[in-house]
Design a protein around this motif. Structure first.
Motif, mmCIF file in Angstrom:
data_model
loop_
_atom_site.group_PDB
_atom_site.id
_atom_site.type_symbol
_atom_site.label_atom_id
_atom_site.label_comp_id
_atom_site.label_asym_id
_atom_site.label_seq_id
_atom_site.Cartn_x
_atom_site.Cartn_y
_atom_site.Cartn_z
ATOM 1 N N UNK A 1 1.169 -1.372 0.093
ATOM 2 C CA UNK A 1 -0.099 0.158 0.013
ATOM 3 C C UNK A 1 0.439 1.300 -0.209
ATOM 4 N N UNK A 2 0.800 2.090 -1.014
ATOM 5 C CA UNK A 2 1.506 3.395 -1.217
ATOM 6 C C UNK A 2 1.593 4.650 0.110
ATOM 7 N N UNK A 3 2.473 4.735 0.516
ATOM 8 C CA UNK A 3 2.636 5.341 1.346
ATOM 9 C C UNK A 3 1.449 7.190 1.103
ATOM 10 N N UNK A 4 1.120 7.012 0.276
ATOM 11 C CA UNK A 4 0.646 8.395 -0.185
ATOM 12 C C UNK A 4 -0.588 8.383 0.482
ATOM 13 N N UNK A 5 -1.534 6.950 0.363
ATOM 14 C CA UNK A 5 -2.631 6.263 1.650
ATOM 15 C C UNK A 5 -2.661 5.413 2.561
ATOM 16 N N UNK A 6 -1.147 5.584 3.389
ATOM 17 C CA UNK A 6 -1.108 4.098 4.256
ATOM 18 C C UNK A 6 -1.264 4.795 5.338
ATOM 19 N N UNK A 7 -2.721 4.559 6.257
ATOM 20 C CA UNK A 7 -2.438 4.336 7.657
ATOM 21 C C UNK A 7 -1.861 4.102 8.442
ATOM 22 N N UNK A 8 -1.009 3.375 8.257
ATOM 23 C CA UNK A 8 -0.163 3.014 9.105
ATOM 24 C C UNK A 8 1.429 2.514 8.499
ATOM 25 N N UNK A 9 2.620 2.934 8.769
ATOM 26 C CA UNK A 9 3.219 3.123 8.306
ATOM 27 C C UNK A 9 4.918 2.153 8.288
ATOM 28 N N UNK A 10 4.284 1.919 9.326
ATOM 29 C CA UNK A 10 5.392 0.949 10.214
ATOM 30 C C UNK A 10 4.650 -0.729 10.197
ATOM 31 N N UNK A 11 3.699 -0.874 9.468
ATOM 32 C CA UNK A 11 3.619 -2.310 9.471
ATOM 33 C C UNK A 11 4.765 -3.478 9.519
ATOM 34 N N UNK A 12 4.794 -4.869 9.879
ATOM 35 C CA UNK A 12 5.736 -5.617 10.375
ATOM 36 C C UNK A 12 5.504 -6.869 9.158
ATOM 37 N N UNK A 13 6.973 -6.634 8.496
ATOM 38 C CA UNK A 13 7.581 -7.251 7.424
ATOM 39 C C UNK A 13 6.632 -8.668 7.431
ATOM 40 N N UNK A 14 5.719 -9.133 6.284
ATOM 41 C CA UNK A 14 5.220 -10.167 6.393
ATOM 42 C C UNK A 14 3.081 -10.121 7.218
ATOM 43 N N UNK A 15 2.914 -9.116 7.594
ATOM 44 C CA UNK A 15 1.929 -8.752 7.834
ATOM 45 C C UNK A 15 0.972 -8.393 6.875
ATOM 46 N N UNK A 16 -0.859 -9.144 6.854
ATOM 47 C CA UNK A 16 -1.513 -8.922 6.135
ATOM 48 C C UNK A 16 -1.839 -7.835 6.551
ATOM 49 N N UNK A 17 -2.092 -6.838 5.096
ATOM 50 C CA UNK A 17 -3.627 -5.584 6.024
ATOM 51 C C UNK A 17 -5.066 -5.545 5.047
ATOM 52 N N UNK A 18 -5.190 -4.376 5.370
ATOM 53 C CA UNK A 18 -6.779 -4.481 4.977
ATOM 54 C C UNK A 18 -6.052 -2.917 3.756
ATOM 55 N N UNK A 19 -7.141 -2.114 3.461
ATOM 56 C CA UNK A 19 -6.667 -1.009 1.941
ATOM 57 C C UNK A 19 -6.309 -0.172 2.726
ATOM 58 N N UNK A 20 -6.167 0.529 3.518
ATOM 59 C CA UNK A 20 -6.181 1.369 4.501
ATOM 60 C C UNK A 20 -4.049 1.234 4.402
ATOM 61 N N UNK A 21 -3.462 -0.179 4.385
ATOM 62 C CA UNK A 21 -2.795 -0.366 4.912
ATOM 63 C C UNK A 21 -2.503 -1.016 6.519
ATOM 64 N N UNK A 22 -3.592 -0.998 6.932
ATOM 65 C CA UNK A 22 -3.356 -1.473 8.381
ATOM 66 C C UNK A 22 -3.390 -3.195 8.578
ATOM 67 N N UNK A 23 -2.951 -3.383 9.624
ATOM 68 C CA UNK A 23 -2.202 -4.581 9.576
ATOM 69 C C UNK A 23 -3.221 -5.289 10.268
ATOM 70 N N UNK A 24 -4.569 -6.795 10.140
ATOM 71 C CA UNK A 24 -5.407 -6.748 10.140
ATOM 72 C C UNK A 24 -5.712 -7.620 11.919
ATOM 73 N N UNK A 25 -5.794 -7.672 12.430
ATOM 74 C CA UNK A 25 -6.642 -8.051 14.441
ATOM 75 C C UNK A 25 -7.402 -8.402 14.140
#
Length: 483
Positions: free
Chosen positions: A308-332
């Protein structure tokens, strides 16, 4: 009668053509848009300053006229010998479009016809053999339509410099002349026609080939065929004289070949008649085709590599390998604060120190709690989001199948005052309670409470400005607690 109508048409056409590019007067409103406009607010009056091309020019030239169809001709065809006169013209030209214009033209000249030049001595038997010489001095004023055939017929752009243009001309006017005849007895005036008389009507048509010397000056060769509508133009005398009985036609016509120059007037670089819209369109298409159409859609890059591009990534420090949603937030999935990447119990909430799995007998976490999922809210809103409907419907089924009661707990993040957040959390809890009751849960099994910003899922988010938005959103929630 026809001559009167022709002269009236000519008189009306001259002012109309001179003003043909002016705006139509507005009778109802003086401002745009109005009932005469397209209705667009971008409509503007046409003024001289809004023009892109020059549309006025003046032309002048000289040439040779030769009587072609008459009782006395300038061509060796049985009614005369090859005799050459002279002519000159000057015109004022107005371009209406790139393919059509109007010219007001004045012609002056002299035709020479018959069997000898009137400057020479006449043969002794010229009158008896009717082999006389004649000349006609004429002045003509006409209005001509000018069709630019090169622009009108062009269908493809050959990408060549536009320097040659074929024009067609045609129009009517008034012709005044003095016709002389000469034989062995001398030279005498046979016919005189004054301008603007009923019998002075004439017409002419022809073609010209123009060459563009530069943006200001054009060179043109032109051939016009002049129909005089008069049987006495050639100097043969009265209409039923012996000479005028040679031919049956009642109009003495002549060819006029000229070479002239056109001076284009105006402040612009190019004249409208040298503008080819098709060539301009192809040029613009070529320019667009040559431009780089690549678009950089990820200008700031992807610092955490989550796709997810940093232009619209809401979580810029997502751990490597984590699944994310469309906003770049790691899934929980279970909303316990432990990313699914590290959560050993993905669907059951548990503390971080136990890798997201529940600890038996610790805290207030019960079996009933772990069976229910909470929901999140937008900032400053108590509206239940459509995406939370499946979670609440699952809660309806679970609570109805359980024997005990449940407390619906509302919470907020730390932004805003204590009183505001207390009220907001109570509304969130109340809305969820109402939804459950409306969908089949017994009201006796439910109670609601609002904890405001004292019940944080992530206590470190105080103040909220020090937390990422995804943690603040997790704090804005409603969850269920078994009684």
């Amino acid at each position: 009668m026809k001559s009167k109508l022709a002269i009236l048409s000519l008189a009306m056409a001259i002012p109309a053509t001179l003003c043909a590019q002016e705006n139509i007067s507005q009778d109802s409103l003086s401002e745009y848009p109005n009932t005469f406009s397209s209705g667009s607010s971008r409509v503007e009056k046409f003024t001289q300053s809004s023009k892109r091309f020059n549309d006025w020019s003046i032309s002048a030239g000289a040439g040779v006229p030769m009587l072609q169809s008459a009782d006395l001709t300038s061509i060796k065809n049985g009614n005369g010998k090859n005799l050459f006169g002279y002519s000159a013209y000057v015109s004022i030209n107005k371009a209406i479009t790139h393919a059509f214009g109007i010219n007001l033209q004045y012609d002056r000249g002299e035709t020479r016809q018959g069997f000898f030049n009137t400057k020479d001595a006449a043969p002794a038997n010229a009158s008896s053999t009717m082999q006389v010489g004649a000349r006609t001095q004429y002045d003509a004023l006409s209005i001509l339509g000018d069709i630019n055939l090169s622009n009108l017929m062009r269908r493809v752009d050959n990408k060549s410099p536009y320097r040659w243009a074929l024009h067609a001309y045609g129009g009517v006017g008034t012709l005044a002349y003095r016709a002389y005849q000469k034989d062995e007895t001398g030279q005498r005036l046979m016919t005189e026609i004054k301008p603007f008389k009923l019998n002075s009507f004439f017409g002419q048509a022809g073609a010209g080939l123009k060459y563009k010397l530069n943006n200001r000056l054009d060179l043109e060769g032109r051939v016009m065929y002049v129909v005089t509508t008069d049987d006495e133009f050639d100097g043969g005398g009265a209409q039923y004289s012996a000479i005028n009985k040679r031919e049956d036609q009642i109009s003495d016509n002549f060819l006029n070949a000229t070479l002239g120059l056109t001076l284009n007037l105006g402040k612009h670089d190019s004249h409208l008649m040298w503008h080819d819209p098709l060539q301009e369109i192809y040029y613009k298409l070529d320019v667009l085709a040559e431009k780089n159409q690549d678009i950089n859609v990820c200008q700031k890059g992807d610092m955490d590599g989550d796709g997810v591009c940093d232009d619209w990534d809401r979580q810029l420090d997502t751990p490597a390998g984590a699944r994310v949603d469309g906003a770049g937030v790691a899934l929980d999935v279970d909303l316990d604060g432990v990313f699914d990447l590290y959560d050993k119990c993905v669907t059951v909430p548990g503390p971080v120190e136990n890798n997201g799995c529940p600890i038996e007998g610790q805290g207030t976490v019960t079996e009933n709690e772990t069976k229910l999922d909470g929901i999140e809210f937008d900032l400053n809103s108590d509206r239940i989001l459509p995406s939370n409907t499946p979670i609440l419907n699952n809660a309806v089924s679970y609570i109805n199948s359980s024997e005990g009661g449940f407390t619906v707990v509302g919470a907020t993040d730390t932004r805003g005052s204590d009183a505001y957040n207390k009220n907001l959390s109570e509304k969130r809890a109340g809305n969820v309670k109402s939804y459950l009751i409306q969908n089949g849960v017994q009201s006796s099994k439910l109670e609601s409470v609002g904890n405001g910003k004292t019940d944080l899922k992530y206590p470190e988010c105080d103040p909220a400005s020090k937390c990422p938005e995804w943690k603040n959103r997790a704090n804005r929630r409603v969850y269920f607690k078994a009684k």
